[in-house]
Motif scaffolding. Structure first.
Motif, PDB file in Angstrom:
ATOM      1  N   LEU A 195       2.237  -7.588   4.126  1.00  0.00           N
ATOM      2  CA  LEU A 195       2.896  -6.671   2.834  1.00  0.00           C
ATOM      3  C   LEU A 195       4.238  -7.041   2.409  1.00  0.00           C
ATOM      4  O   LEU A 195       4.512  -6.294   0.955  1.00  0.00           O
ATOM      5  N   ARG A 199       5.480  -7.231  -1.316  1.00  0.00           N
ATOM      6  CA  ARG A 199       7.078  -6.368  -2.482  1.00  0.00           C
ATOM      7  C   ARG A 199       7.798  -6.970  -2.609  1.00  0.00           C
ATOM      8  O   ARG A 199       8.603  -6.874  -3.256  1.00  0.00           O
ATOM      9  N   GLU A 206       3.964  -4.392  -8.582  1.00  0.00           N
ATOM     10  CA  GLU A 206       3.688  -3.240  -7.171  1.00  0.00           C
ATOM     11  C   GLU A 206       2.404  -2.644  -7.515  1.00  0.00           C
ATOM     12  O   GLU A 206       2.478  -2.030  -6.763  1.00  0.00           O
ATOM     13  N   GLU A 207       2.145  -2.422  -8.644  1.00  0.00           N
ATOM     14  CA  GLU A 207       1.187  -1.346  -9.110  1.00  0.00           C
ATOM     15  C   GLU A 207      -0.373  -2.346  -9.444  1.00  0.00           C
ATOM     16  O   GLU A 207       0.376  -3.275 -10.348  1.00  0.00           O
ATOM     17  N   LYS A 209      -1.171  -1.584  -5.578  1.00  0.00           N
ATOM     18  CA  LYS A 209      -0.947  -2.521  -4.902  1.00  0.00           C
ATOM     19  C   LYS A 209      -1.521  -3.568  -3.661  1.00  0.00           C
ATOM     20  O   LYS A 209      -2.603  -3.792  -3.792  1.00  0.00           O
ATOM     21  N   PHE A 228      -3.157  -9.889  -3.441  1.00  0.00           N
ATOM     22  CA  PHE A 228      -1.949  -9.016  -4.593  1.00  0.00           C
ATOM     23  C   PHE A 228      -2.003  -8.954  -5.665  1.00  0.00           C
ATOM     24  O   PHE A 228      -3.183  -9.996  -5.689  1.00  0.00           O
TER      25      PHE A 228
END
Length: 293
Positions: A195, A199, A206-207, A209, A228
């Motif tokens: 994770l 990031r 980012e969205e 997630k 992702f």
């Protein structure tokens, strides 16, 4: 019937004033030039105001409309009656329809594709295992340009019958990577590492997630699904960069990625393999690596 048509056609042609053929040729040539100019004008007008798909459709519609008008005018100039032409065209259409059912099916399928619009020019689609960018949607077929620069023609009927995946329909896509770790590793720790990678990766959004799921216990590893989101036009770069980051980061943290090992066993009833290390001098002298020293 064929003899009557032939006789009628010969009589009709003989009745034409040949001096009019110059005017007919001029109208056909003029129609082709004006249709081409009109199509280009429509293309320039709509290029920045509409999608490529609609621009191409309007350009072809205007081109064929202008061309048909001049063809009809040329036929009238040649002395053809429009009723006779339409009647002959009807008979000819029926005859061609029986002779070319596949072409007719492709034309009808092309109309469904234009109305339903499952993809547009410029989209990346997948059809029967082939992926490519749509470069043209024509009456009989759709043309693709594959990532390795191949030109692929797919009949419209095939696109109606088979599964078509549009990879450019939505602006973002989810990428699922499978990561296997040793049974001795801490799954929660690996999950946090993955994770963090999502990031830090410049292609990961980012969205929505990113998330990690345990998908199974394999023969030599615990299998994780690392998912992702990224822009649709950055899938290849995002996949490659993320896989490099995963390998490097897991190595830095001392987390084992297991892989299958292969061993050779000859069976209990056979003699074991003889293994011997040879030095270069002995190989030069004997020339036979199996000879015991």
């Amino acid at each position: 019937m064929p003899e009557q048509l032939q006789t009628g056609f010969a009589a009709f042609v003989s009745g034409i004033a040949w001096g009019k053929w110059i005017g007919v040729c001029f109208l056909i040539l003029l129609g082709g030039v004006l249709a081409s100019l009109a199509g280009r004008g429509v293309n320039r007008f709509m290029q920045e105001r509409a999608s490529r798909h609609h621009t191409v459709m309007m350009r072809r519609l205007v081109f064929y409309l202008v061309l048909v008008i001049f063809l009809i005018a040329a036929l009238r100039e040649a002395g053809f009656s429009l009723d006779v032409v339409l009647g002959a065209a009807g008979i000819l259409t029926v005859a061609i329809g029986f002779a070319s059912q596949t072409s007719a099916s492709n034309m009808i399928s092309g109309l469904f594709l234009l109305v339903e619009k499952p993809f547009e020019i410029g989209n990346f689609i997948e059809v029967e295992g082939r992926i490519g960018e749509v470069v043209a949607i024509d009456m009989l077929s759709v043309k693709l340009r594959t990532p390795d620069n191949l030109y692929v023609r797919i009949p419209n009927e095939t696109l109606i019958k088979t599964l078509v995946i549009n990879r450019s329909r939505f602006p973002i896509r989810r990428l699922d990577l499978t990561v296997g770790i040793a049974y001795a590793e801490d799954v929660s720790r690996v999950e946090n590492i993955l994770l963090d990678l999502a990031r830090q990766n410049p292609f990961s959004l980012e969205e929505p997630k990113a998330f990690v799921l345990v998908t199974g216990f394999g023969p030599s590893s615990v299998d994780l699904q690392f998912s992702f989101w990224l822009p649709a036009d950055k899938v290849l770069e995002g996949r490659s960069q993320m896989m490099v980051d995963i390998k490097r980061t897991l190595d830095e943290h001392g987390i084992e990625i297991p892989f299958p090992h292969t061993s050779v066993y000859a069976g209990s009833h056979s003699e074991p393999f003889r293994v011997q290390l040879l030095n270069p001098e002995s190989m030069t002298k004997t020339g036979d690596p199996d000879v015991d020293q």
